[in-house]
Every structure is written in C-alpha cells, then in structure tokens.
Design a protein around this motif. Structure first.
Motif, PDB file in Angstrom:
ATOM      1  N   VAL A  47     136.329  73.073 -18.975  1.00 15.77           N
ATOM      2  CA  VAL A  47     135.233  72.982 -19.945  1.00 15.77           C
ATOM      3  C   VAL A  47     134.031  73.705 -19.339  1.00 15.77           C
ATOM      4  CG1 VAL A  47     133.715  71.457 -21.250  1.00 15.77           C
ATOM      5  CG2 VAL A  47     136.094  70.786 -20.812  1.00 15.77           C
ATOM      6  N   VAL A  48     133.564  74.734 -20.034  1.00 22.03           N
ATOM      7  CA  VAL A  48     132.460  75.553 -19.538  1.00 22.03           C
ATOM      8  C   VAL A  48     131.319  75.496 -20.551  1.00 22.03           C
ATOM      9  CG1 VAL A  48     131.721  77.849 -18.835  1.00 22.03           C
ATOM     10  CG2 VAL A  48     134.051  77.073 -18.317  1.00 22.03           C
ATOM     11  N   ARG A  49     130.271  74.789 -20.215  1.00 19.69           N
ATOM     12  CA  ARG A  49     129.122  74.680 -21.113  1.00 19.69           C
ATOM     13  C   ARG A  49     128.281  75.948 -21.000  1.00 19.69           C
ATOM     14  NH1 ARG A  49     130.868  70.722 -24.392  1.00 19.69           N
ATOM     15  NH2 ARG A  49     131.420  68.836 -23.220  1.00 19.69           N
ATOM     16  N   ARG A  74     135.513  79.888 -26.790  1.00 19.47           N
ATOM     17  CA  ARG A  74     135.104  78.514 -26.481  1.00 19.47           C
ATOM     18  C   ARG A  74     134.328  77.943 -27.660  1.00 19.47           C
ATOM     19  NH1 ARG A  74     134.148  80.794 -21.078  1.00 19.47           N
ATOM     20  NH2 ARG A  74     135.702  79.883 -19.656  1.00 19.47           N
ATOM     21  N   LEU A  75     134.576  76.688 -27.928  1.00 19.83           N
ATOM     22  CA  LEU A  75     133.870  75.950 -28.964  1.00 19.83           C
ATOM     23  C   LEU A  75     133.340  74.675 -28.332  1.00 19.83           C
ATOM     24  CD1 LEU A  75     133.098  75.756 -31.966  1.00 19.83           C
ATOM     25  CD2 LEU A  75     135.275  74.605 -32.377  1.00 19.83           C
ATOM     26  N   ASP A  76     132.023  74.587 -28.200  1.00 21.27           N
ATOM     27  CA  ASP A  76     131.386  73.477 -27.477  1.00 21.27           C
ATOM     28  C   ASP A  76     131.931  73.380 -26.053  1.00 21.27           C
ATOM     29  OD1 ASP A  76     129.645  71.294 -27.168  1.00 21.27           O
ATOM     30  OD2 ASP A  76     131.203  69.847 -27.737  1.00 21.27           O
ATOM     31  N   GLY A  77     132.186  74.539 -25.437  1.00 19.07           N
ATOM     32  CA  GLY A  77     132.659  74.584 -24.054  1.00 19.07           C
ATOM     33  C   GLY A  77     134.150  74.476 -23.888  1.00 19.07           C
ATOM     34  N   HIS A  78     134.879  74.127 -24.953  1.00 18.11           N
ATOM     35  CA  HIS A  78     136.323  73.935 -24.875  1.00 18.11           C
ATOM     36  C   HIS A  78     137.056  75.181 -25.376  1.00 18.11           C
ATOM     37  CE1 HIS A  78     136.216  69.564 -23.974  1.00 18.11           C
ATOM     38  NE2 HIS A  78     135.079  69.620 -24.641  1.00 18.11           N
ATOM     39  N   THR A  79     138.153  75.524 -24.708  1.00 15.25           N
ATOM     40  CA  THR A  79     138.912  76.703 -25.080  1.00 15.25           C
ATOM     41  C   THR A  79     139.703  76.465 -26.359  1.00 15.25           C
ATOM     42  OG1 THR A  79     139.145  77.296 -22.749  1.00 15.25           O
ATOM     43  CG2 THR A  79     140.636  78.360 -24.298  1.00 15.25           C
ATOM     44  N   VAL A  80     139.652  77.435 -27.267  1.00 13.68           N
ATOM     45  CA  VAL A  80     140.459  77.406 -28.486  1.00 13.68           C
ATOM     46  C   VAL A  80     141.072  78.787 -28.705  1.00 13.68           C
ATOM     47  CG1 VAL A  80     139.083  75.598 -29.590  1.00 13.68           C
ATOM     48  CG2 VAL A  80     138.493  78.002 -29.981  1.00 13.68           C
ATOM     49  N   VAL A  81     142.201  78.810 -29.385  1.00 13.43           N
ATOM     50  CA  VAL A  81     142.823  80.052 -29.835  1.00 13.43           C
ATOM     51  C   VAL A  81     142.361  80.314 -31.266  1.00 13.43           C
ATOM     52  CG1 VAL A  81     145.027  81.132 -30.461  1.00 13.43           C
ATOM     53  CG2 VAL A  81     144.811  79.878 -28.308  1.00 13.43           C
ATOM     54  N   VAL A  82     142.039  81.568 -31.569  1.00 15.37           N
ATOM     55  CA  VAL A  82     141.474  81.930 -32.872  1.00 15.37           C
ATOM     56  C   VAL A  82     142.384  82.918 -33.581  1.00 15.37           C
ATOM     57  CG1 VAL A  82     139.510  82.975 -34.067  1.00 15.37           C
ATOM     58  CG2 VAL A  82     139.124  81.592 -32.016  1.00 15.37           C
ATOM     59  N   ILE A  83     142.652  82.654 -34.873  1.00  9.38           N
ATOM     60  CA  ILE A  83     143.288  83.644 -35.737  1.00  9.38           C
ATOM     61  C   ILE A  83     142.440  83.761 -36.994  1.00  9.38           C
ATOM     62  CG2 ILE A  83     145.612  83.237 -34.862  1.00  9.38           C
ATOM     63  CD1 ILE A  83     146.211  81.622 -37.364  1.00  9.38           C
ATOM     64  N   ARG A 104     130.061  75.471 -37.642  1.00  9.00           N
ATOM     65  CA  ARG A 104     130.185  75.174 -36.208  1.00  9.00           C
ATOM     66  C   ARG A 104     130.133  73.670 -35.924  1.00  9.00           C
ATOM     67  NH1 ARG A 104     129.536  76.968 -30.888  1.00  9.00           N
ATOM     68  NH2 ARG A 104     128.219  75.648 -29.579  1.00  9.00           N
ATOM     69  N   PRO A 105     129.090  72.949 -36.333  1.00 12.13           N
ATOM     70  CA  PRO A 105     129.076  71.514 -36.025  1.00 12.13           C
ATOM     71  C   PRO A 105     130.239  70.761 -36.667  1.00 12.13           C
ATOM     72  CG  PRO A 105     127.222  72.107 -37.445  1.00 12.13           C
ATOM     73  CD  PRO A 105     127.818  73.377 -36.957  1.00 12.13           C
ATOM     74  N   THR A 106     130.689  71.204 -37.845  1.00  9.25           N
ATOM     75  CA  THR A 106     131.832  70.553 -38.478  1.00  9.25           C
ATOM     76  C   THR A 106     133.080  70.690 -37.627  1.00  9.25           C
ATOM     77  OG1 THR A 106     130.933  70.938 -40.702  1.00  9.25           O
ATOM     78  CG2 THR A 106     133.293  70.510 -40.538  1.00  9.25           C
ATOM     79  N   LEU A 107     133.338  71.903 -37.131  1.00 14.55           N
ATOM     80  CA  LEU A 107     134.524  72.123 -36.310  1.00 14.55           C
ATOM     81  C   LEU A 107     134.413  71.440 -34.952  1.00 14.55           C
ATOM     82  CD1 LEU A 107     135.426  75.871 -37.036  1.00 14.55           C
ATOM     83  CD2 LEU A 107     136.448  73.807 -38.002  1.00 14.55           C
ATOM     84  N   VAL A 108     133.206  71.398 -34.392  1.00 13.08           N
ATOM     85  CA  VAL A 108     133.033  70.719 -33.101  1.00 13.08           C
ATOM     86  C   VAL A 108     133.371  69.239 -33.237  1.00 13.08           C
ATOM     87  CG1 VAL A 108     131.346  69.970 -31.390  1.00 13.08           C
ATOM     88  CG2 VAL A 108     131.363  72.348 -32.162  1.00 13.08           C
ATOM     89  N   ARG A 109     132.891  68.596 -34.291  1.00 13.67           N
ATOM     90  CA  ARG A 109     133.209  67.173 -34.502  1.00 13.67           C
ATOM     91  C   ARG A 109     134.705  66.981 -34.676  1.00 13.67           C
ATOM     92  NH1 ARG A 109     128.844  67.638 -38.309  1.00 13.67           N
ATOM     93  NH2 ARG A 109     126.894  66.799 -37.483  1.00 13.67           N
ATOM     94  N   ALA A 110     135.321  67.839 -35.486  1.00 17.97           N
ATOM     95  CA  ALA A 110     136.764  67.715 -35.713  1.00 17.97           C
ATOM     96  C   ALA A 110     137.531  67.931 -34.413  1.00 17.97           C
ATOM     97  CB  ALA A 110     137.205  68.731 -36.764  1.00 17.97           C
ATOM     98  N   LEU A 111     137.084  68.869 -33.597  1.00 19.62           N
ATOM     99  CA  LEU A 111     137.759  69.135 -32.334  1.00 19.62           C
ATOM    100  C   LEU A 111     137.642  67.958 -31.381  1.00 19.62           C
ATOM    101  CD1 LEU A 111     139.313  71.226 -30.661  1.00 19.62           C
ATOM    102  CD2 LEU A 111     137.106  72.099 -29.846  1.00 19.62           C
ATOM    103  N   ARG A 112     136.504  67.296 -31.381  1.00 18.45           N
ATOM    104  CA  ARG A 112     136.336  66.114 -30.525  1.00 18.45           C
ATOM    105  C   ARG A 112     137.329  65.032 -30.906  1.00 18.45           C
ATOM    106  NH1 ARG A 112     129.676  65.746 -30.671  1.00 18.45           N
ATOM    107  NH2 ARG A 112     129.283  67.445 -29.170  1.00 18.45           N
TER     108      ARG A 112
END
Length: 518
Positions: A260-262, A318-327, A490-498
């Motif tokens: 996790v990289v902030r 990275r999304l909120d410091g967490h790695t994600v794969v994007v398509i 962005r905030p919607t996806l961050v909450r869902a990712l958490r």
C-alpha cells in the motif's frame, strides 16, 4: 614438505578461483564486453547491479557460469547468471543472460542448474526477474539425443511446478527461444531488441523465406501485431527501471497482499471534469484515459500493451494507495468494441488479477462485439465467451462503471453488471442488447423495409428504446448497485474497494486460503 606443497596448491587454487570468479561476474573478456557496450547494451553484471538493491546479491551456482574463453573443453560454461537479491528490501530471484559468455546460450550445465534454481524460487514463493538476451539453447548440446535431457525435465518442472510469484521480464537485445518471456506477467523490451521462437537462419533453413530479425520479432511486431510485449522503452537502464517500478505495485508472492503506497491524493477527491467527459451525441468519441487518470491516484497508472488492440486500454494503477488492474473501452478506436485481439488483451489482465490477487476496475463504453466475417472466422465466439467465463470464475473483487454504452454480451465480458461484486453507472449510460437504431432495424426489419419514410420509422421507435435503455430500471431492479454522479466516481470506488478487500480477506481466512496460483 607437506606444508609447502599445501601452501603452493592453495595459492594456485586461489588464483584460479579469482580468475573464474572474474569470468563468472560476466566478464568474458574485454573485447566481448566492449562489443556489448558498442551495441548500446549493458553486460549481465551491470544489469543485475541496476536491478537489485546495492550489496544484496546472492549468486546461485556462479561457477557453472565460468566458461573461460579458449577453455571450452575444460568446463561446460554457461551464459546465464542466476541468483537472489532484494528490490526495495524485498527478496527476489533473477536470471540474466550474459552475451559475453558463449552468446548467452545455455548448455547441459545450465539445464541442471536452472531446474534446481526454479524449484527453490517456486518453493520460496519468490518473484522472478528475467534480463534476457542471447541465442537460447546451445545448438552443439541439443543436436544429439541429449536434447531430451536438456529441455524435457527443465521445461516440465517450470510448467508443472505451482506458480507462487510474479514473473517480470525484460528483453535486452537479440533473444531466441523466449519461453520465459511468454510465461511472464509483465514483459518490457528495448526498442532495438527482438525476440522470436526461431532465428532468421532457422526460418530460412526450414522454409526458404528470408526475413530480418526485426521483421520476425522486433519491437514494432510485438507491440502492435502479436501483443506479446507490454511496454517498449529506449534502453537497458529504462527497462530495468520499469521493472523495479512495476514491482512496487505487486505482492512478493501469492500469500501476501500488494504494498500500500499512499500518494497524498485524497481518497474522497471529486472530479467535476468527468461530468462533461461523455459527449451529448452518442456516436461521438472521447478519450477514456481521462476517466482513468481522473479516478486513480494521480500519476499511478501504468498502461500495458498500449499499441495492441487499441480499442481497449489496460494497465495497473493505485486507488487510495491500493493496487488495482484496470480495463477500459476506448471509444475512439473501433468504437471500443470487442474483437479477438481485445479479448486476448482482457484475458491477460484477468490472469494478472488471478495470479497476483488484485482487484479489477472496469470503465465500460462498449457497443458490443465487432460483427465481421473476418472476426467470426478468427474464433470470435470463443474469445468473447471465454472472457465471460474467466470473469465469472475470477475470485478477486471486480468493480465496474458503465460510462455510456453497455450493449450485448460484451457488457458482461467487460465485467459489467456483476451480481457478486459492484457495478455502477453514470446517468449517461445506455444498457441494452443492442443500440437503439440497429435494434429497430433488426427487430422491426419487415416494417422498416416497408415504411415510406425509413428514417422517421427508425427515429420513432429508437427514441423509446433509448429511454428504456437508461440506467434507472437496472438500478431499480438491482442489476446495478447505483447510478452515480460522475464527479464522485473516485470516492464511490474507494468505498467499494474497502468493503471488497475486507470481504475477500475474511473469506480467505474462513476457508484457510493457502493454494498457490498457477
């Protein structure tokens, strides 16, 4: 008397050891080193030093590498450096081709040593880095029945042994027999490099066809035609820097989570520019990369395969410091539709999600699959249906946002409307089996053909289909988790990712997750 003999023997042995250590360090003679530098290439030793943290290297079987020029009968020699070391404090394994020793070819000694090395790598769950150059297997070792002993056990072990760590490869020069490259999760090559199964000489011998190594397997070929390379950079230094950067996004092995990289980018940052990203006219393109860079942590997106199947944008971020794969579908190229090549690209990314245990984030604007005779004959059905199957089977969290079009089976292949995870839509979304106008012409084909004013007929029916395709019904029926303000993506996806990460963590703990990936 005995003491004097022993001292002399030890002294001679130490001199021989120093000599062989020098050769094993990747110095096959000053002429060969200079030849490597004259080509704009680094030596294997210089590459390893750039890759690893200073002072962390632990070589594996270095004397197998010590083929002394002019003494080939005394030692097998081997053009491969193997070993372990640290990158940003984390242990990794490396394999580096040394073109100053027998053209970086591998022999019988190489095969035995690499079998033992890969067993250690996979048992320890280490990520594997390859710095590749050279002619593959040594012809003199494989033109006899010894060939079976060279390839059979080593290839069998590599493919059958469970994969626990990522493989990251850089092609740095001429490279043939590139098995480790095809097996890698991330592959970068320098612009002057080439790689292929066979060399031009073997192609000519087998078929009579003359071809240059660059037309056979150069950077342009792999970047645009085959899709077998994820990034192209100018030189060795840039390639190794890219591997180190990408590794900072990845877990060390299958049991760990990605670092996790902030970045200091606020998790709840809103982007009002996204409200006007999608044009009013449904056929007008826009650049989906603007959505990706606006939503992900600033400066964190690394695109993979940028010149292959360009109607699809893929990468890691990275999304909120967490790695994600994007398509993401790219509307400006083939309207973002799916075809065989884009299916190959998506499946590469799904495999990365599976092996590295990374969440998937999809930005969707897909008008369907590309319905051409050529694509059908290239097994379009297998490519697109296979995407849907892989997506359903993928256990990692999947988050999707439908930006505009979500038509046909392609929406599911792109991970939209997933019943198990999280699917969102912008108010501009249109979700249906097919677009309004084509839907009218196909569904009401007889009436359309008989209409006095065909355009008016299509317009009258298409408007109703367009209204029915708006996302509200999907949200009311719970096929979509929500319709969101584009600025709040962005905030919607961050909450869902958490929530997704916590759910995944607890699920793995409950079933005692310990299986290796592979």
């Amino acid at each position: 008397m005995t003491s004097a003999v022993t001292q002399t023997t030890t002294r001679d042995g130490l001199a021989e050891l120093r000599h062989r250590r020098t050769v094993a360090a990747g110095l096959g003679g000053p002429d060969r080193v200079q030849r490597q530098h004259d080509r704009g290439l680094l030596t294997a030793r210089e590459r390893v030093e750039l890759l690893l943290d200073p002072g962390s290297e632990a070589p594996f079987g270095p004397l197998v590498h010590s083929g002394v020029p002019g003494e080939e009968d005394r030692t097998m020699g081997d053009g491969q450096l193997l070993g372990f070391g640290r990158i940003d404090g984390r242990w990794v394994a490396y394999e580096a081709s040394d073109a100053t020793i027998k053209g970086a070819s591998g022999g019988a000694g190489s095969s035995r040593r690499r079998r033992a090395f890969h067993r250690i790598v996979e048992t320890a769950g280490l990520p594997m880095f390859g710095l590749m150059q050279g002619g593959g297997a040594r012809i003199t070792d494989i033109v006899t029945s010894r060939f079976a002993g060279f390839y059979g056990p080593s290839v069998g072990d590599r493919l059958a042994f469970p994969r626990r760590g990522a493989h990251l490869i850089a092609v740095l020069g001429n490279y043939y027999g590139p098995g480790p490259t095809i097996d890698a999760e991330y592959r970068v090559m320098t612009a002057p490099s080439n790689f292929s199964v066979s060399s031009p000489a073997i192609v000519e011998e087998a078929t009579g066809e003359k071809v240059s190594r660059y037309d056979l397997g150069g950077a342009a070929v792999h970047g645009k035609i085959t899709g077998e390379i994820d990034g192209i950079v100018p030189d060795d230094t840039a390639a190794i820097a890219q591997l180190r950067r990408l590794f900072s996004y990845l877990p060390a092995n299958a049991w760990e989570e990605a670092p996790v990289v902030r970045t200091g980018d606020p998790w709840d940052r809103c982007e009002e520019s996204l409200r006007t990203l999608v044009p009013e006219r449904p056929q007008r393109p826009f650049n989906v990369k603007k959505a990706i860079t606006a939503v992900m942590d600033r400066g964190s997106f690394i695109e993979w395969m940028p010149d292959f199947a360009k109607q699809l944008v893929c990468g890691i971020a990275r999304l909120d410091g967490h790695t994600v794969v994007v398509i993401a579908n790219q509307p400006g190229v083939r309207a973002g539709s799916l075809d065989v090549e884009s299916g190959t690209k998506v499946r590469r990314m799904l495999n990365a999600c599976e092996l590295l245990r990374l969440p998937l984030v999809a930005f969707i604007d897909v008008p369907g699959v590309l319905p051409t005779v050529e694509e059908e004959h290239r097994r379009l059905q297998d490519a697109v249906w296979g995407l849907g199957v892989d997506r359903v089977r993928l256990p990692q969290p999947k988050l999707s946002v439908i930006l505009r079009k979500g038509y046909g089976f392609a929406i599911f292949a792109m991970s939209g409307a997933d019943p198990e995870w999280y699917s969102y839509a912008w108010p501009s979304a249109q979700i249906a089996f097919v677009g309004p106008e084509p839907g009218v012409r196909v569904s009401y084909r007889k009436e359309w053909q008989e209409a006095a004013d065909k355009d008016a007929f299509v317009a009258s029916y298409a408007e109703q289909i367009r209204r029915d395709s708006e996302p509200w019904a999907g949200a009311q029926m719970d096929y979509l988790d929500d319709v969101i303000d584009p600025a709040e993506t962005r905030p919607t996806l961050v909450r869902a990712l958490r929530v997704a990460r916590e759910r995944m963590r607890n699920s793995e703990a409950q079933r005692g997750w310990d299986r290796p990936r592979g």
